[in-house]
Structures are given as structure tokens and as C-alpha cells.
Design an enzyme around this catalytic site. Structure first.
Site, PDB file in Angstrom:
ATOM      1  N   ILE A  10       0.825  -1.223   0.000  1.00  0.00           N
ATOM      2  CA  ILE A  10       0.000   0.000   0.000  1.00  0.00           C
ATOM      3  C   ILE A  10       0.853   1.265   0.000  1.00  0.00           C
ATOM      4  CG2 ILE A  10      -0.314   0.292   2.507  1.00  0.00           C
ATOM      5  CD1 ILE A  10      -3.366   0.667   1.869  1.00  0.00           C
ATOM      6  N   ASP A  33       1.241  -0.949   9.438  1.00  0.00           N
ATOM      7  CA  ASP A  33       1.568   0.258  10.213  1.00  0.00           C
ATOM      8  C   ASP A  33       3.087   0.520  10.156  1.00  0.00           C
ATOM      9  OD1 ASP A  33       1.281   2.384  11.963  1.00  0.00           O
ATOM     10  OD2 ASP A  33       0.793   1.148  13.716  1.00  0.00           O
ATOM     11  N   SER A 116      -7.491  -5.182  10.499  1.00  0.00           N
ATOM     12  CA  SER A 116      -7.714  -6.159  11.592  1.00  0.00           C
ATOM     13  C   SER A 116      -7.392  -7.611  11.252  1.00  0.00           C
ATOM     14  CB  SER A 116      -9.148  -6.120  12.150  1.00  0.00           C
ATOM     15  OG  SER A 116      -9.318  -5.012  13.006  1.00  0.00           O
ATOM     16  N   THR A 117      -7.055  -7.916   9.996  1.00  0.00           N
ATOM     17  CA  THR A 117      -6.922  -9.345   9.644  1.00  0.00           C
ATOM     18  C   THR A 117      -5.496  -9.884   9.776  1.00  0.00           C
ATOM     19  OG1 THR A 117      -6.601  -8.958   7.267  1.00  0.00           O
ATOM     20  CG2 THR A 117      -8.868  -9.160   8.059  1.00  0.00           C
ATOM     21  N   GLY A 118      -4.582  -9.068  10.292  1.00  0.00           N
ATOM     22  CA  GLY A 118      -3.222  -9.526  10.537  1.00  0.00           C
ATOM     23  C   GLY A 118      -3.028  -9.825  12.011  1.00  0.00           C
TER      24      GLY A 118
END
Ligand code: AR6
Length: 170
Positions: A10, A33, A116-118
Site C-alpha cells: 500500500i 503500520d 484487523s486481519t493480521g
């Protein structure tokens, strides 16, 4: 309205705004992040220190610093606890708040990671369904945002998003 899914990092995308899957401190972490902070440079952390954190389901804006994207929208997804702690509503709220903030800076193009999927372990199929349905509904209401890209890190995640987009009849 144009909603697509791609497999990419990204931090490389030339869009008006990218979304960061942050934590409540907004002071950086691992996963997407960490990648965003590394690519944006240390000025991002300096700015994040002034924001006072962010609650789960909400979002905050910064500029993009060294990223090709003009704006970063930092949101905090829910940690998955089995689905009984309001996770679905909180995840939907992330997508809604991010699109509202994107509109507040007149962004036309926004890219989302799979929030949230990591590290936060939200099951990918359920999370992708919420992502696709929430974004589709929000854009139907009318927005400056015309193009949304779901930026998947793995081929497996991309296949899940593609299936959700096909089911939603894009
Ligand atoms: N581009 C796109 N997607 C990415 C990238 C990238 N460069 N890197 C990882 N992903 P995660 P969360 C995918 O763990 O579950 C952090 O430490 C990744 O494969 O980044 O919301 C924060 O500080 C996965 O599909 O975010 C928080 O503490 C997706 O991004 C916590 O993790 C999200 O995984 C947030 O956990």
C-alpha cells in the site's frame, strides 16, 4: 463508483489517501503500520505524537509525508475475540469513519489494507465481507470518493476480496 481489489504494497500507491491499520496509540507498530511509518519517514511519528491516540473504530488524518499518497487515514480496527465483543460493528465503523475523513479532505481515491486481519486476527472472509459491503453502501450515499482500492498483501487475501466483490455484484 469504482471498487477494486489488487495485490500490492500500500505504501507504493499513487492515490489521494491510504488507510493505515494502526493501534490506539497511533505511535507505530508492525504489519502495514510499520511499513507506512518506514516509507513516510520520521516526520509521521512526530505528527502522530500530537494526535492523542485514537479509539477503536475511529480514524484520524495526517499528511502523507514521503509517501506518494497525499493523506494517511489512521484507523484502529478491533482485536478479534471470537465475534461477541462488537467486532463487526467496530470494523464497519473503521471503514465508515475513514471514508468520512477522506471526504473531509475532498479525496477522490482511497486505498484500504485489510484492517484487523493480521496481528488482530479478524477472520479474513468475514472481514472482507464487511469491508466490501460497508464501502459499497457508503459510496452509494454519494461522496467525493470515487475510487476505492482494497490493497491486499497476499494472493490468498486478494482471492477472498475478489469473491466478495463478485458476490456484491460490482
Ligand atoms: N501493504 C498492504 N498490506 C499490508 C502491508 C503493506 N505494506 N503489510 C502488511 N499488510 P496488520 P491489524 C497486510 O497486522 O491486523 C500493527 O502492529 C497484512 O498482511 O498490519 O489491523 C498495528 O500497530 C494484513 O492482511 O494490522 C497494530 O498494533 C493487513 O495488512 C496491529 O498491527 C493487516 O494486518 C493492527 O493489526
Amino acid at each position: 463508483m469504482n471498487i477494486t481489489a489488487i495485490q500490492a504494497d500500500i505504501t507504493t500507491l499513487h492515490v489521494d489517501a491510504i488507510v493505515n491499520a494502526a493501534n490506539t496509540s497511533l505511535l507505530g507498530g508492525g504489519g502495514v503500520d510499520g511499513a507506512i511509518h518506514r516509507a513516510a519517514g520520521p516526520e509521521l511519528l512526530n505528527t502522530c505524537r500530537t494526535l492523542g491516540g485514537c479509539t477503536t473504530g475511529d480514524a484520524k488524518l495526517t499528511e502523507g509525508f514521503k509517501l506518494p499518497a497525499r493523506t494517511i487515514i489512521h484507523t484502529v480496527g478491533p482485536v478479534w475475540h471470537g465475534g461477541t465483543r462488537g467486532e463487526a460493528e467496530l470494523l464497519a465503523s473503521c471503514y465508515q469513519r475513514c471514508l468520512a475523513l477522506a471526504e473531509s479532505v475532498s479525496a477522490h481515491s482511497v486505498a484500504f489494507p485489510s484492517i484487523s486481519t493480521g496481528v488482530y486476527r479478524y477472520p479474513i472472509e468475514a472481514a472482507a465481507r464487511i469491508a466490501v459491503s460497508t464501502v459499497s453502501e457508503a459510496l452509494k450515499q454519494g461522496s467525493t470518493v470515487e475510487t476505492v482500492t482494497f490493497c491486499c498483501f497476499s494472493a490468498g487475501d486478494l482471492a477472498v476480496y475478489e469473491a466478495c466483490l463478485d458476490q456484491s455484484g460490482r
